[in-house]
Design a protein around this motif. Structure first.
Motif, PDB file in Angstrom:
ATOM      1  N   LEU A 177      -1.769  -1.403 -15.086  1.00 16.55           N
ATOM      2  CA  LEU A 177      -1.495   0.017 -14.867  1.00 16.55           C
ATOM      3  C   LEU A 177      -0.330   0.495 -15.704  1.00 16.55           C
ATOM      4  O   LEU A 177      -0.189   1.691 -15.957  1.00 16.55           O
TER       5      LEU A 177
ATOM      6  N   MET B 169      -8.649  -5.807  -8.324  1.00 16.81           N
ATOM      7  CA  MET B 169      -8.183  -5.804  -6.937  1.00 16.81           C
ATOM      8  C   MET B 169      -9.359  -5.634  -5.989  1.00 16.81           C
ATOM      9  O   MET B 169      -9.384  -6.232  -4.906  1.00 16.81           O
TER      10      MET B 169
ATOM     11  N   LEU C   4       9.204  -2.086  -5.037  1.00 14.62           N
ATOM     12  CA  LEU C   4       8.427  -3.262  -5.459  1.00 14.62           C
ATOM     13  C   LEU C   4       8.637  -4.400  -4.479  1.00 14.62           C
ATOM     14  O   LEU C   4       7.681  -5.087  -4.096  1.00 14.62           O
TER      15      LEU C   4
ATOM     16  N   ALA D  54       6.619  -3.601  -1.481  1.00 12.26           N
ATOM     17  CA  ALA D  54       5.185  -3.753  -1.734  1.00 12.26           C
ATOM     18  C   ALA D  54       4.815  -5.231  -1.770  1.00 12.26           C
ATOM     19  O   ALA D  54       3.764  -5.634  -1.263  1.00 12.26           O
ATOM     20  N   MET D  55       5.677  -6.045  -2.390  1.00 13.07           N
ATOM     21  CA  MET D  55       5.386  -7.476  -2.428  1.00 13.07           C
ATOM     22  C   MET D  55       5.453  -8.071  -1.029  1.00 13.07           C
ATOM     23  O   MET D  55       4.644  -8.919  -0.661  1.00 13.07           O
TER      24      MET D  55
ATOM     25  N   SER E 152       2.331  -7.140   0.920  1.00 15.44           N
ATOM     26  CA  SER E 152       1.109  -7.775   0.450  1.00 15.44           C
ATOM     27  C   SER E 152       1.172  -9.282   0.612  1.00 15.44           C
ATOM     28  O   SER E 152       0.314  -9.984   0.081  1.00 15.44           O
ATOM     29  N   ALA E 153       2.189  -9.779   1.309  1.00 17.57           N
ATOM     30  CA  ALA E 153       2.320 -11.216   1.592  1.00 17.57           C
ATOM     31  C   ALA E 153       2.394 -12.018   0.304  1.00 17.57           C
ATOM     32  O   ALA E 153       1.660 -12.990   0.115  1.00 17.57           O
TER      33      ALA E 153
ATOM     34  N   GLY F  36      -5.299  -8.754   4.214  1.00  9.58           N
ATOM     35  CA  GLY F  36      -4.266  -9.041   3.222  1.00  9.58           C
ATOM     36  C   GLY F  36      -4.702  -8.639   1.825  1.00  9.58           C
ATOM     37  O   GLY F  36      -3.921  -8.072   1.056  1.00  9.58           O
ATOM     38  N   GLY F  37      -5.968  -8.913   1.485  1.00  9.63           N
ATOM     39  CA  GLY F  37      -6.469  -8.545   0.171  1.00  9.63           C
ATOM     40  C   GLY F  37      -6.452  -7.042  -0.032  1.00  9.63           C
ATOM     41  O   GLY F  37      -6.049  -6.522  -1.082  1.00  9.63           O
ATOM     42  N   LEU F  38      -6.895  -6.312   1.004  1.00 11.28           N
ATOM     43  CA  LEU F  38      -6.909  -4.857   0.889  1.00 11.28           C
ATOM     44  C   LEU F  38      -5.506  -4.284   0.877  1.00 11.28           C
ATOM     45  O   LEU F  38      -5.238  -3.281   0.213  1.00 11.28           O
TER      46      LEU F  38
ATOM     47  N   ALA G 125      -2.917  -5.729  -0.466  1.00 14.05           N
ATOM     48  CA  ALA G 125      -2.436  -5.901  -1.839  1.00 14.05           C
ATOM     49  C   ALA G 125      -3.029  -4.828  -2.745  1.00 14.05           C
ATOM     50  O   ALA G 125      -2.332  -4.243  -3.584  1.00 14.05           O
ATOM     51  N   TYR G 126      -4.319  -4.536  -2.565  1.00 15.13           N
ATOM     52  CA  TYR G 126      -4.997  -3.492  -3.338  1.00 15.13           C
ATOM     53  C   TYR G 126      -4.272  -2.154  -3.137  1.00 15.13           C
ATOM     54  O   TYR G 126      -3.938  -1.451  -4.086  1.00 15.13           O
TER      55      TYR G 126
ATOM     56  N   PHE H  39      -1.201  -1.549  -2.139  1.00 18.08           N
ATOM     57  CA  PHE H  39       0.156  -1.424  -2.649  1.00 18.08           C
ATOM     58  C   PHE H  39       0.258  -1.586  -4.143  1.00 18.08           C
ATOM     59  O   PHE H  39       1.211  -1.087  -4.745  1.00 18.08           O
ATOM     60  N   VAL H  40      -0.719  -2.248  -4.780  1.00 18.57           N
ATOM     61  CA  VAL H  40      -0.765  -2.178  -6.246  1.00 18.57           C
ATOM     62  C   VAL H  40      -0.988  -0.731  -6.639  1.00 18.57           C
ATOM     63  O   VAL H  40      -0.347  -0.191  -7.552  1.00 18.57           O
TER      64      VAL H  40
ATOM     65  N   TYR I  28       2.329   1.391  -5.743  1.00 19.85           N
ATOM     66  CA  TYR I  28       3.439   1.172  -6.677  1.00 19.85           C
ATOM     67  C   TYR I  28       3.052   1.554  -8.086  1.00 19.85           C
ATOM     68  O   TYR I  28       3.804   2.205  -8.804  1.00 19.85           O
ATOM     69  N   GLY I  29       1.835   1.140  -8.492  1.00 20.97           N
ATOM     70  CA  GLY I  29       1.448   1.332  -9.878  1.00 20.97           C
ATOM     71  C   GLY I  29       1.314   2.790 -10.251  1.00 20.97           C
ATOM     72  O   GLY I  29       1.816   3.233 -11.283  1.00 20.97           O
ATOM     73  N   ILE I  30       0.636   3.580  -9.408  1.00 22.36           N
ATOM     74  CA  ILE I  30       0.414   4.976  -9.771  1.00 22.36           C
ATOM     75  C   ILE I  30       1.728   5.756  -9.658  1.00 22.36           C
ATOM     76  O   ILE I  30       2.003   6.646 -10.462  1.00 22.36           O
TER      77      ILE I  30
END
Lengths: 306, 607
Positions: A116, A131, B321, B324-325, B328-329, B372-374, B376-377, B379-380, B383-385
Motif C-alpha cells: 500500500l 489479506m 502501527l 494495529a500490530m 492483529s496478534a 485473527g485473520g480478518l 489483520a486484514y 488493520f492493514v 493503517y495503510g489507507i
C-alpha cells in the motif's frame, strides 16, 4: 549445543530455499517440454539484484524501506523453529506450530503494508487480495495444525514425538496443509509467480515497486516461506524418521528422508501447477474452504480414533 | 445501603486496568479540548469525566448489590452525557438515545437478577452471596444467569445487543471513546465474572456453551463489520465487539473446563481471557486516542479522504502501527500472547476431551483463527489507507503532528503494549491469581510461567514460548541482515523516483487504492451476510457525456433491519393501539376511574 544446531539448520534452510524454488521451476519446465533455466538460476538472479540500485518512490514512508529486512529476519528466525529432523531440538523451548503461523502473519502484515505504501493501484490490489486469501487460509492452517498436534500429542516442535503410525486424521491434516501451502507460497491455483499481469498477480503485485537488494530480500523470503511450509508438511507425513538416541547414522538417515520428502513434495507442487489453471480470485475462498473441511474431517477422524 | 468495598485480586486487577487506560485518555483530553468548544462546556466535560471514572472504579470495587447498581447507573448516565457532548452533531443525539435505551434495558435485567438473588440470599453483601447462593434452586440459578448475561451483555456489546456500540463510540469525543471502549465494556465483563462465574459458581454445561456460542458470533460479526467500515472510529468500535468476543471465548472455555473437571485448563483459559481483556483495554484505548489525534489534525474520520499521514504525523503513525500490530496478534506485542494462550487452552481442551468436545474446541480455534485473520486484514486497511502513500485530500495534506499532550499518551500506551508483550511471563502469574479468584479454583499448583522470560503450559515439562527470546533473536538477525546487506551491496544507492503507473506520469492520489476497494473481495464473498447494495447517481452534461458520477456502496445493517426495526415497529403499533383508550373526553376518564374502583372493591371483597 542445541542452539548451534538450530543456527546451522536455519542457515542451511535459508541457503537451500532458492535451490528448492529452482528445482520446482525446472520440474515444471520439464513437464511442459521446455528447456528453461537451471536449478541454480535463482542464485544468479539474487546476485544480479544485489548489484543493482534500489528505487524508492517519493511517496513511500519508512515502512517501504524496512519491510524487506523485517520480513527476511522473521522468516530466518522461523527457520530455526521447524525441525528438519524430528527430535533434533528436543530441549529448546522457543515456540510451536502456532508461533510459526503467527510469524507468517507478521511477514504478511508488513508486506501488505509495503504494497500500500507506494501509492499505486497494483500494490493496493495485491495487498487486498493477499489479506483476503490469508484470512481464509489461516483457519484452515490452524485447524490442520490442531489435528496434527492432537495426533502428535503436543503442538510443540521440540517435544513432539514422531507421529508413529500414519492415521487417517494425519493424512487428512497433511492434505489440508498442502492446499494451504499452495495458497501461502503463491502457487497456482491461487497465484502465479511467473506473471506480471494485473489479473493474475497477488504476491507479485505487492512487491512490484521493489528493486535491487530490497527485491532480492523479498524474493528470498518467499522462497524461505515455501521451504518452511514444505518442511512442516514433511514433518507431518509418513514415513517418520527421527533421532531418538544420538547416533550419527540415525541422523544421516533422518536427513536423507527429510530431503527425499522435500523433493517429493516439490514435485507434487510442480505437478499441481502444470495441471491446473489459476482460479478466479473469488473462488479462492472455495478452495481454502475445501482445505478447511479437510482439516475438520481430520479432527472428526481423530475423535473417532482413526 | 452500605458502601462496603471488595478487595480481592479480581477487583484490583480491574482497578489497575481502569487506571492504566483512564490516565492517558484524560491527559489526551487536555489537548483534545483545546479549541473544541466553549470553555464553560469543557468544564462540564471534566466534571462528567470525573464522575465517569469514579463510578467505573466504584463498580469494580463495590461490595454491596445496591452500591453496585448505583455506581453502574452513574457510569451509564455519565457516559450518556459524554456521548451527546457534541450535541450540535445530529448523529450524536440518535446515538445517545439508542445507547440510553439499550443500557437501561440491560440495567433492568440486572436489577431483576439482583432482586432474585437478594430474595434468596437475604443479604446485599457480595462477599456473603456466594455461600448463600449455593442452595438456590436450579431454575432460579438459570434465570439469574440468563438475566445477568443479557444485562451485562448489553453493556459489553455482545451480538445481538451490540447495536449501540458502533453508534455511541464514534460520536463521543476521542478520549471518552477510548475510556468507553477500553474500560467501560470491561466493567460489564467484571460484572459477568463476579456474579455469573464467582457467585453462581459452576452450573450446567449449557452455561459455558451459551457463552461460547455468543462469543463466537460476536467475534465473527464484529470483525466482518469492522472490515467493511471506512469511518475510523466505527471500525474501532466494531473491532471492540470482536475483542469482547475473544475475551468471552477464553472465559467461556474456562467455564466449560470447570464443568468438565479440568481445573488447570480452566485457570489457563480464564487467564487467557483476562489477559486479553487487559491487552484490549491498552491497545484499543491507544487506537482511539490516535483516531482523536487524526480528527484534530485533519477534521476527518473518513479514511477514504486521508492518506500520507505517516510522514506528517510520525509519532501518531508509530503508535497506531503498534496498536494495529497488537490487535492483529503480531509478535512480540501483547495481543499475540493472549491469543496464543487462548489457542493453547483450546488445544489442551481438545487433547483432554472426548468425542464431540474435540470437534467443538477445534471449531472454536478455527473461529479464533478466522477472526485473527480478518482483524489483520482490517488493520492493514486502517493503517495503510490512513497513513501510507499520498494524501487523498487537502485536509490530509495539511495535517500536522499533534501537540505533546496528545502524543505522549499514545506513545506511552504503545510502549506499554510492547512491554506487556515482552513482560508477559512476569504478568501471567499475577493474572492467574485473579483467574483463580474468579473461578474459586486453587491455582497455586498450576504453573503458567516457567521463569520470568518464558511461558509454560500446565502439565507439560519445560518452557513453551519465550517472547523476549524471540524478540531478541529477530532483532539480532535483523542486525546481521542489515550488516550483510551493507557488505554485499557495495556501490549501490537508493534513488528516488515516481511510483510506476504504467508510463503515465500524472500521478495523483486518484491512482491509489481506496478503503472500500480494499475490502471488496470479502464483501463479495460474504455478500449473503452483508447484503451490499449500491447507489449510483449519474449527471449527464450532454446526451453522451457524463459530467459526474457518484457511487456509494453500503452494507445492509442486518441487526437493525431484521431485529430491532421490527421490534420497534411492534412497540409503536401496540402503543398506537392502546392510545385509543385516551379519547380526550373527561366523561370517559371518570367512567374509567369508577370502573377501576368497582373492580378493586370486588377483588378486595372476594379476598
Amino acid at each position: 549445543m542445541e542452539y548451534l544446531l538450530l543456527i546451522i539448520q536455519a542457515l542451511v534452510m535459508i541457503l537451500a530455499a532458492p535451490l528448492l524454488a529452482g528445482y520446482i521451476r525446472k520440474l515444471k519446465n520439464d513437464l511442459r517440454m521446455r528447456k528453461g533455466a537451471g536449478v541454480l538460476q535463482n542464485y544468479r538472479n539474487l546476485s544480479k539484484l544485489l548489484k543493482k540500485d534500489r528505487m524508492r518512490s517519493t511517496q513511500c514512508s519508512w515502512i517501504f524501506n524496512a519491510a524487506p529486512y523485517l520480513v527476511f529476519s522473521v522468516m530466518a528466525f522461523a527457520c530455526a523453529l521447524v525441525p528438519a529432523v524430528p527430535g533434533m531440538l528436543r530441549s529448546v523451548g522457543i515456540g510451536d506450530f502456532l508461533l510459526l503461523a503467527f510469524l507468517f502473519a507478521f511477514a504478511r502484515f508488513f508486506t501488505a503494508l509495503a504494497g500500500l505504501d507506494a501509492g499505486s493501484a497494483f500494490g493496493g490490489m495485491g495487498s487486498s487480495r493477499e489479506m483476503f486469501i490469508s484470512s481464509f487460509a489461516e483457519p484452515a492452517l490452524i485447524l490442520a495444525v490442531f489435528a496434527a498436534g492432537l495426533s502428535a500429542g503436543t503442538m510443540d516442535f521440540a517435544t513432539a514425538g514422531a507421529l508413529g503410525m500414519p492415521s487417517l486424521s494425519v493424512i487428512l491434516a497433511a492434505s489440508a496443509v498442502f492446499l494451504v501451502a499452495l495458497a501461502e507460497s503463491g502457487r497456482i491455483p491461487i497465484d502465479n509467480h511467473e506473471t506480471h499481469l494485473e489479473l493474475t498477480m497477488i504476491h507479485e503485485a505487492m512487491v512490484l515497486e521493489y528493486s535491487g537488494s530490497h527485491l532480492a530480500l523479498i524474493e528470498w523470503s518467499s522462497g524461505v516461506k515455501q521451504i518452511l511450509l514444505l518442511s512442516f508438511l514433511a514433518w507431518i507425513i509418513p514415513p517418520y524418521a527421527g533421532v531418538a538416541g544420538g547416533g550419527a547414522d540415525e541422523f544421516a538417515v533422518a536427513v536423507a528422508v527429510y530431503v527425499t520428502k522435500l523433493l517429493a513434495l516439490g514435485a507434487l507442487v510442480a505437478l499441481t501447477e502444470v495441471s491446473m489453471a489459476k482460479m478466479r480470485l473469488l473462488r479462492a475462498s472455495d478452495f481454502l474452504g475445501f482445505a478447511f473441511s479437510l482439516a475438520a474431517f481430520a479432527l472428526v477422524a481423530f475423535s473417532l480414533g482413526w | 445501603m452500605s458502601y462496603s468495598l471488595v478487595h480481592d485480586p479480581l477487583s484490583i486487577f480491574f482497578l489497575i486496568v481502569i487506571a492504566v487506560v483512564s490516565i492517558p485518555s484524560l491527559v489526551h483530553a487536555v489537548g483534545y479540548l483545546k479549541g473544541h468548544g466553549r470553555a464553560e462546556k469543557n468544564r462540564v466535560f471534566w466534571a462528567l469525566c470525573a464522575i465517569f471514572v469514579a463510578s467505573m472504579a466504584a463498580v469494580v470495587s463495590s461490595g454491596n448489590l445496591l452500591f453496585f447498581l448505583f455506581a453502574w447507573e452513574a457510569m451509564s448516565l455519565a457516559s450518556y452525557l459524554l456521548v451527546v457532548f457534541d450535541h450540535e452533531d445530529e448523529g450524536a443525539l440518535r446515538a445517545g438515545t439508542v445507547y440510553a435505551i439499550m443500557t437501561h434495558a440491560g440495567t433492568a435485567c440486572i436489577i431483576a437478577a439482583f432482586m432474585i438473588l437478594y430474595n434468596h440470599a437475604g443479604t446485599m453483601e457480595i462477599s456473603q452471596l456466594k455461600s448463600a447462593c449455593a442452595s438456590m434452586p436450579d431454575s432460579s440459578k438459570n434465570l439469574v444467569f440468563v438475566l445477568l448475561l443479557a444485562g451485562f451483555g448489553a453493556k459489553a456489546g455482545i451480538v445481538p445487543l451490540h447495536v449501540w456500540l458502533p453508534l455511541a463510540h464514534p460520536q463521543a469525543p476521542s478520549p471518552v471513546s477510548s475510556m468507553m471502549s477500553g474500560v467501560m465494556v470491561k466493567t460489564a465483563i467484571y460484572g459477568f465474572l463476579r456474579f455469573n462465574v464467582q457467585i453462581l459458581g459452576s452450573g450446567p454445561a449449557w452455561w459455558g456453551g451459551l457463552v461460547l456460542v455468543l462469543a463466537s458470533v460476536s467475534c465473527l460479526i464484529g470483525v466482518i463489520y469492522a472490515l467493511m467500515e471506512h469511518d475510523l472510529k466505527r471500525l474501532l468500535a466494531y473491532s471492540s465487539v470482536e475483542n469482547i468476543g475473544i475475551i468471552l471465548l477464553g472465559i467461556g472455555a474456562g467455564m466449560v473446563f470447570e464443568g468438565m473437571g479440568l481445573p488447570a485448563l480452566a485457570v489457563l483459559a480464564m487467564t487467557a481471557g483476562l489477559f486479553h481483556l487487559a491487552n484490549h483495554a491498552v491497545f484499543k484505548g491507544l487506537l482511539f486516542l490516535c483516531a482523536g489525534n487524526i480528527y484534530k489534525a485533519t477534521g476527518l474520520r473518513n479514511i477514504e479522504e486521508l492518506g500520507g499521514l505517516a510522514k506528517r504525523m510520525p509519532w501518531t503513525a508509530g503508535a497506531f502501527l503498534a496498536g494495529a500490530m497488537a490487535i492483529s496478534a503480531i509478535p512480540p506485542f501483547n495481543g499475540f500472547v493472549s491469543e496464543w494462550l487462548t489457542f493453547q487452552a483450546f488445544f489442551l481442551g481438545a487433547m483432554n476431551a472426548t468425542d464431540g468436545a474435540v470437534i467443538l474446541f477445534g471449531l472454536l480455534a478455527a473461529v479464533l483463527a478466522f477472526t485473527g485473520g480478518l482483524a489483520a486484514y482490517t488493520f492493514v486497511k486502517a493503517y495503510g489507507i490512513t497513513f501510507l502513500a499520498a494524501p487523498r485530500g487537502k485536509a490530509a495534506a495539511s495535517a500536522k503532528e499533534s501537540p505533546l499532550s496528545m502524543t505522549i499518551p499514545v506513545i506511552s500506551m504503545a510502549v506499554l503494549a510492547g512491554a506487556m508483550g515482552l513482560g508477559s511471563s512476569w504478568l501471567i502469574p499475577i493474572i492467574k491469581n485473579c483467574a483463580s479468584c474468579a473461578t474459586g479454583i486453587d491455582a497455586s499448583g498450576i504453573q503458567l510461567a516457567f521463569n520470568n522470560f518464558s511461558l509454560a503450559l500446565p502439565e507439560t515439562a519445560g518452557p513453551a514460548i519465550s517472547v523476549p527470546f524471540l524478540t531478541l533473536a529477530i532483532a539480532g538477525i535483523l542486525l546481521v541482515v542489515l550488516l550483510c546487506a551493507r557488505l554485499f551491496t557495495p556501490n549501490t544507492k537508493t534513488r528516488p523516483c515516481i511510483t510506476w503507473n504504467c508510463g503515465y506520469y500524472h500521478n495523483d492520489s486518484r491512482n491509489e487504492y481506496t478503503a472500500t476497494a480494499f475490502s471488496k473481495p470479502f464483501r463479495l464473498v460474504f455478500g449473503f451476510l452483508l447484503l451490499p447494495f449500491r447507489k449510483k447517481e449519474k449527471e449527464w452534461a450532454t446526451r453522451y457525456n457524463v459530467r459526474s458520477f457518484k457511487y456509494e456502496v453500503h452494507t445492509t445493517p442486518i441487526f437493525d433491519k431484521y431485529l430491532y426495526d421490527p421490534l420497534l415497529n411492534l412497540t409503536l403499533v401496540m402503543a398506537r393501539y392502546t392510545r385509543r383508550m385516551q379519547t380526550g373526553s373527561i366523561h370517559i376518564y371518570i367512567a374509567y376511574i369508577a370502573l377501576a374502583i368497582i373492580v378493586l372493591l370486588i377483588a378486595a371483597g372476594v379476598r
